[in-house]
Each structure stands twice: as structure tokens, then as C-alpha cells.
Design a protein around this motif. Structure first.
Motif: not given
Length: 125
Positions: A10-36
């Protein structure tokens, strides 16, 4: 579809809700990369209160509204797949906490598979 039972990581990544990468929420980028990357699944959980390395408390309480609540992204898959994904996290996560825990998968099924519920909540085997 990925099959997953038995020992896992189990991998758990704790970040802030407002953290971004390339103008996208960091949490969303992690989920999309995990899916890819073909990982078995990922979920995002929004915290109502917490603090991290900065020791600044973030809370959703009315009197002290925070716009940067804690967020946890949880991914579960085989150890090999999770560890292969870690270099992508190194690229993405510049502030936060990343943890790994051994776990055991008891059930991993999607909709329409044996032992799950249909869209009306009826169970079949």
C-alpha cells in the motif's frame, strides 16, 4: 483487468489539497499516472484537519477555514508494480509524505464480476 489477491503493498501519499503540478491538482496527477502505469487502483481521501512537516495546522472548522486541507492518495498493488511507480512520485512530490506498508488483499473485484452488486445494489454470486 488486473487480478490482485494475497500479499501487496500500500502506497500512501500525503499532500496538500492545493498542491499542483503543471496547473493540475497533484493528487489528480498521481491518480492519472497510476492509472496509466496499470496499477490496480488509486483513491483520494480529503482530510478535515491535519499538519505535516511545516507544523501548520490545516482545518475545515468554520472559524478557521483552510484552503489547503490534507489529502491522502492511496494505491494498492503488488510490490513490484508499486516500487516501479516510485520514480514518478519522486518527480511529482516535492513536499509531503510518502509511505509504504505491506498489506494483504482479501477481495479485489469490480462491478459485473462474481460476488459483486449490480447498479441496483442486488448481490449475486
Amino acid at each position: 483487468m488486473t487480478r490482485l489477491t494475497g500479499r501487496a503493498l500500500r502506497l500512501t501519499v500525503f499532500v496538500g489539497e492545493n498542491d499542483t503540478v503543471h496547473h493540475r491538482p497533484l493528487y489528480a496527477e498521481i491518480v492519472h499516472r497510476a492509472h496509466a502505469a496499470g496499477l490496480a487502483g488509486a483513491s483520494v481521501f480529503r482530510g478535515i484537519e491535519g499538519f505535516g512537516a511545516s507544523s501548520r495546522v490545516h482545518t475545515s472548522r468554520l472559524l478557521s477555514l483552510s484552503e489547503d486541507l490534507p489529502v491522502a492518495v492511496v494505491v494498492v498493488d503488488t510490490e513490484d508494480r508499486v516500487r516501479a511507480f516510485l520514480p514518478q512520485l519522486d518527480e511529482l512530490v516535492t513536499e509531503g509524505l510518502v509511505t509504504l506498508d505491506a498489506c494483504e488483499v482479501i477481495r479485489y473485484t469490480g462491478r459485473g464480476e462474481s460476488g459483486t452488486s449490480d447498479t441496483k445494489g442486488k448481490k449475486w454470486l
